[in-house]
Design a protein around this motif. Structure first.
Motif, PDB file in Angstrom:
ATOM      1  N   ARG A 135       7.321   2.180 -11.482  1.00  0.00           N
ATOM      2  CA  ARG A 135       6.334   2.312 -10.412  1.00  0.00           C
ATOM      3  C   ARG A 135       6.585   1.306  -9.304  1.00  0.00           C
ATOM      4  NH1 ARG A 135       1.066   1.561 -13.682  1.00  0.00           N
ATOM      5  NH2 ARG A 135       2.449   0.231 -14.852  1.00  0.00           N
ATOM      6  N   ARG A 136       6.110   1.657  -8.114  1.00  0.00           N
ATOM      7  CA  ARG A 136       6.143   0.783  -6.943  1.00  0.00           C
ATOM      8  C   ARG A 136       4.736   0.684  -6.382  1.00  0.00           C
ATOM      9  NH1 ARG A 136      11.331   2.847  -3.398  1.00  0.00           N
ATOM     10  NH2 ARG A 136      12.809   2.677  -5.094  1.00  0.00           N
ATOM     11  N   PHE A 137       4.391  -0.492  -5.935  1.00  0.00           N
ATOM     12  CA  PHE A 137       3.107  -0.721  -5.276  1.00  0.00           C
ATOM     13  C   PHE A 137       3.408  -1.374  -3.938  1.00  0.00           C
ATOM     14  CE2 PHE A 137      -0.613  -3.697  -4.764  1.00  0.00           C
ATOM     15  CZ  PHE A 137      -1.493  -2.722  -4.333  1.00  0.00           C
ATOM     16  N   HIS A 138       2.970  -0.749  -2.857  1.00  0.00           N
ATOM     17  CA  HIS A 138       3.255  -1.234  -1.507  1.00  0.00           C
ATOM     18  C   HIS A 138       1.994  -1.773  -0.851  1.00  0.00           C
ATOM     19  CE1 HIS A 138       7.108   0.982  -1.422  1.00  0.00           C
ATOM     20  NE2 HIS A 138       6.448   1.957  -1.987  1.00  0.00           N
ATOM     21  N   LEU A 139       2.147  -2.879  -0.154  1.00  0.00           N
ATOM     22  CA  LEU A 139       1.103  -3.400   0.727  1.00  0.00           C
ATOM     23  C   LEU A 139       1.733  -3.563   2.103  1.00  0.00           C
ATOM     24  CD1 LEU A 139      -0.365  -6.347  -1.398  1.00  0.00           C
ATOM     25  CD2 LEU A 139      -1.434  -4.122  -0.976  1.00  0.00           C
ATOM     26  N   VAL A 140       1.023  -3.113   3.124  1.00  0.00           N
ATOM     27  CA  VAL A 140       1.423  -3.413   4.495  1.00  0.00           C
ATOM     28  C   VAL A 140       0.389  -4.407   4.994  1.00  0.00           C
ATOM     29  CG1 VAL A 140       1.770  -2.509   6.823  1.00  0.00           C
ATOM     30  CG2 VAL A 140       2.490  -1.157   4.837  1.00  0.00           C
ATOM     31  N   VAL A 141       0.872  -5.546   5.454  1.00  0.00           N
ATOM     32  CA  VAL A 141      -0.023  -6.618   5.896  1.00  0.00           C
ATOM     33  C   VAL A 141       0.385  -7.080   7.288  1.00  0.00           C
ATOM     34  CG1 VAL A 141      -0.438  -7.397   3.517  1.00  0.00           C
ATOM     35  CG2 VAL A 141       1.352  -8.482   4.875  1.00  0.00           C
ATOM     36  N   ASP A 142      -0.564  -7.707   7.982  1.00  0.00           N
ATOM     37  CA  ASP A 142      -0.228  -8.297   9.275  1.00  0.00           C
ATOM     38  C   ASP A 142       0.108  -9.767   9.092  1.00  0.00           C
ATOM     39  OD1 ASP A 142      -2.662  -9.707   9.129  1.00  0.00           O
ATOM     40  OD2 ASP A 142      -3.664  -8.430  10.589  1.00  0.00           O
ATOM     41  N   GLU A 143       0.399 -10.449  10.182  1.00  0.00           N
ATOM     42  CA  GLU A 143       0.826 -11.856  10.105  1.00  0.00           C
ATOM     43  C   GLU A 143      -0.253 -12.796   9.600  1.00  0.00           C
ATOM     44  OE1 GLU A 143       2.186 -12.069  14.181  1.00  0.00           O
ATOM     45  OE2 GLU A 143       4.252 -12.131  13.464  1.00  0.00           O
ATOM     46  N   ARG A 144      -1.508 -12.360   9.631  1.00  0.00           N
ATOM     47  CA  ARG A 144      -2.600 -13.182   9.103  1.00  0.00           C
ATOM     48  C   ARG A 144      -2.815 -12.945   7.618  1.00  0.00           C
ATOM     49  NH1 ARG A 144      -7.210 -10.949  11.527  1.00  0.00           N
ATOM     50  NH2 ARG A 144      -5.870  -9.161  11.730  1.00  0.00           N
ATOM     51  N   GLY A 145      -2.134 -11.934   7.067  1.00  0.00           N
ATOM     52  CA  GLY A 145      -2.299 -11.607   5.657  1.00  0.00           C
ATOM     53  C   GLY A 145      -3.322 -10.521   5.394  1.00  0.00           C
ATOM     54  N   ALA A 146      -3.870  -9.917   6.449  1.00  0.00           N
ATOM     55  CA  ALA A 146      -4.834  -8.829   6.260  1.00  0.00           C
ATOM     56  C   ALA A 146      -4.113  -7.588   5.752  1.00  0.00           C
ATOM     57  CB  ALA A 146      -5.540  -8.516   7.577  1.00  0.00           C
ATOM     58  N   ILE A 147      -4.659  -6.979   4.722  1.00  0.00           N
ATOM     59  CA  ILE A 147      -4.068  -5.773   4.152  1.00  0.00           C
ATOM     60  C   ILE A 147      -4.435  -4.596   5.047  1.00  0.00           C
ATOM     61  CG2 ILE A 147      -4.019  -4.215   2.177  1.00  0.00           C
ATOM     62  CD1 ILE A 147      -4.684  -6.678   0.420  1.00  0.00           C
ATOM     63  N   LEU A 148      -3.411  -3.931   5.575  1.00  0.00           N
ATOM     64  CA  LEU A 148      -3.607  -2.788   6.465  1.00  0.00           C
ATOM     65  C   LEU A 148      -3.483  -1.465   5.720  1.00  0.00           C
ATOM     66  CD1 LEU A 148      -1.411  -4.099   9.408  1.00  0.00           C
ATOM     67  CD2 LEU A 148      -3.892  -4.341   9.138  1.00  0.00           C
ATOM     68  N   GLU A 149      -2.589  -1.421   4.730  1.00  0.00           N
ATOM     69  CA  GLU A 149      -2.351  -0.202   3.950  1.00  0.00           C
ATOM     70  C   GLU A 149      -1.965  -0.581   2.524  1.00  0.00           C
ATOM     71  OE1 GLU A 149       0.631   2.393   5.662  1.00  0.00           O
ATOM     72  OE2 GLU A 149       0.091   1.708   7.668  1.00  0.00           O
ATOM     73  N   ARG A 150      -2.265   0.339   1.597  1.00  0.00           N
ATOM     74  CA  ARG A 150      -1.849   0.205   0.194  1.00  0.00           C
ATOM     75  C   ARG A 150      -1.368   1.564  -0.273  1.00  0.00           C
ATOM     76  NH1 ARG A 150      -5.909  -3.494  -2.850  1.00  0.00           N
ATOM     77  NH2 ARG A 150      -7.079  -4.335  -1.129  1.00  0.00           N
ATOM     78  N   SER A 151      -0.370   1.578  -1.127  1.00  0.00           N
ATOM     79  CA  SER A 151       0.047   2.830  -1.743  1.00  0.00           C
ATOM     80  C   SER A 151       0.800   2.526  -3.029  1.00  0.00           C
ATOM     81  CB  SER A 151       0.920   3.660  -0.796  1.00  0.00           C
ATOM     82  OG  SER A 151       2.126   2.990  -0.520  1.00  0.00           O
ATOM     83  N   ALA A 152       0.809   3.482  -3.906  1.00  0.00           N
ATOM     84  CA  ALA A 152       1.525   3.344  -5.170  1.00  0.00           C
ATOM     85  C   ALA A 152       2.313   4.622  -5.405  1.00  0.00           C
ATOM     86  CB  ALA A 152       0.548   3.102  -6.318  1.00  0.00           C
ATOM     87  N   THR A 153       3.532   4.469  -5.909  1.00  0.00           N
ATOM     88  CA  THR A 153       4.384   5.621  -6.188  1.00  0.00           C
ATOM     89  C   THR A 153       5.091   5.414  -7.516  1.00  0.00           C
ATOM     90  OG1 THR A 153       6.238   4.637  -4.980  1.00  0.00           O
ATOM     91  CG2 THR A 153       4.818   6.130  -3.746  1.00  0.00           C
ATOM     92  N   VAL A 154       5.624   6.497  -8.050  1.00  0.00           N
ATOM     93  CA  VAL A 154       6.452   6.448  -9.248  1.00  0.00           C
ATOM     94  C   VAL A 154       7.875   6.650  -8.790  1.00  0.00           C
ATOM     95  CG1 VAL A 154       6.975   7.547 -11.462  1.00  0.00           C
ATOM     96  CG2 VAL A 154       4.598   7.344 -10.694  1.00  0.00           C
ATOM     97  N   ARG A 155       8.774   5.773  -9.217  1.00  0.00           N
ATOM     98  CA  ARG A 155      10.181   5.875  -8.844  1.00  0.00           C
ATOM     99  C   ARG A 155      10.850   7.005  -9.604  1.00  0.00           C
ATOM    100  NH1 ARG A 155      12.105  -0.232  -9.491  1.00  0.00           N
ATOM    101  NH2 ARG A 155      12.671   0.681 -11.452  1.00  0.00           N
ATOM    102  N   ALA A 156      11.884   7.557  -9.002  1.00  0.00           N
ATOM    103  CA  ALA A 156      12.680   8.585  -9.662  1.00  0.00           C
ATOM    104  C   ALA A 156      13.458   7.948 -10.807  1.00  0.00           C
ATOM    105  CB  ALA A 156      13.644   9.207  -8.669  1.00  0.00           C
ATOM    106  N   ALA A 157      13.743   8.728 -11.823  1.00  0.00           N
ATOM    107  CA  ALA A 157      14.499   8.227 -12.977  1.00  0.00           C
ATOM    108  C   ALA A 157      15.926   7.902 -12.565  1.00  0.00           C
ATOM    109  CB  ALA A 157      14.499   9.284 -14.074  1.00  0.00           C
ATOM    110  N   ALA A 158      16.530   6.958 -13.269  1.00  0.00           N
ATOM    111  CA  ALA A 158      17.923   6.580 -13.009  1.00  0.00           C
ATOM    112  C   ALA A 158      18.816   7.796 -13.143  1.00  0.00           C
ATOM    113  CB  ALA A 158      18.352   5.484 -13.990  1.00  0.00           C
ATOM    114  N   GLY A 159      19.797   7.879 -12.248  1.00  0.00           N
ATOM    115  CA  GLY A 159      20.728   9.014 -12.316  1.00  0.00           C
ATOM    116  C   GLY A 159      20.250  10.223 -11.531  1.00  0.00           C
ATOM    117  N   SER A 160      19.098  10.115 -10.852  1.00  0.00           N
ATOM    118  CA  SER A 160      18.581  11.259 -10.112  1.00  0.00           C
ATOM    119  C   SER A 160      19.184  11.355  -8.729  1.00  0.00           C
ATOM    120  CB  SER A 160      17.050  11.167  -9.994  1.00  0.00           C
ATOM    121  OG  SER A 160      16.709  10.064  -9.187  1.00  0.00           O
TER     122      SER A 160
END
Length: 99
Positions: free
Chosen positions: A68-93
C-alpha cells in the motif's frame, strides 16, 4: 477518518518534514504505536517530492507499507491539502515498484 489537518500534524523545519505518527497510522489502519517500529524495521518507508511549476510550494509525502501507499500533499507550512491511499501493483506486473 479523523480531521488531523486542524492540528499541526505535519511540521516542516530546515528542509525536513516530521509527520505525526497518528496521521500515518490512520492512512494504513495501523495502531499509532506501530508506525515508528515499522519504520525502524524498514517495513514502512517514505519519499518526499517537491512540487515544481504550478505545484511550487507543495510537497507530496508518500509512505509505503506492504503493498500500500499513503500520500499526503502539504504546503510549506505543513498544512495537509490532500490525502489518498492506494494499493500497489504486484511485483512483475510491469508497473514498477518502490525499492
Amino acid at each position: 477518518m479523523t480531521d488531523t489537518s486542524a492540528t499541526q500534524a505535519v511540521e516542516f523545519n530546515d528542509g525536513a518534514f516530521t509527520v505525526d505518527a497518528a496521521v500515518i497510522a490512520e492512512g494504513f489502519a495501523l495502531a499509532p504505536m506501530l508506525v515508528q517500529r515499522r519504520m525502524r524495521e524498514g517495513k514502512l518507508t517514505s519519499r518526499c517530492e517537491r512540487g515544481m511549476d504550478e505545484d511550487a510550494g507543495r510537497y507530496r509525502l508518500t509512505f509505503f507499507y506492504n503493498q500500500r501507499r499513503f500520500h499526503l500533499v502539504v504546503d510549506e507550512r505543513g498544512a495537509i491539502l490532500e490525502r489518498s491511499a492506494t494499493v500497489r501493483a504486484a511485483a512483475g506486473s510491469g508497473t514498477g515498484n518502490h525499492p
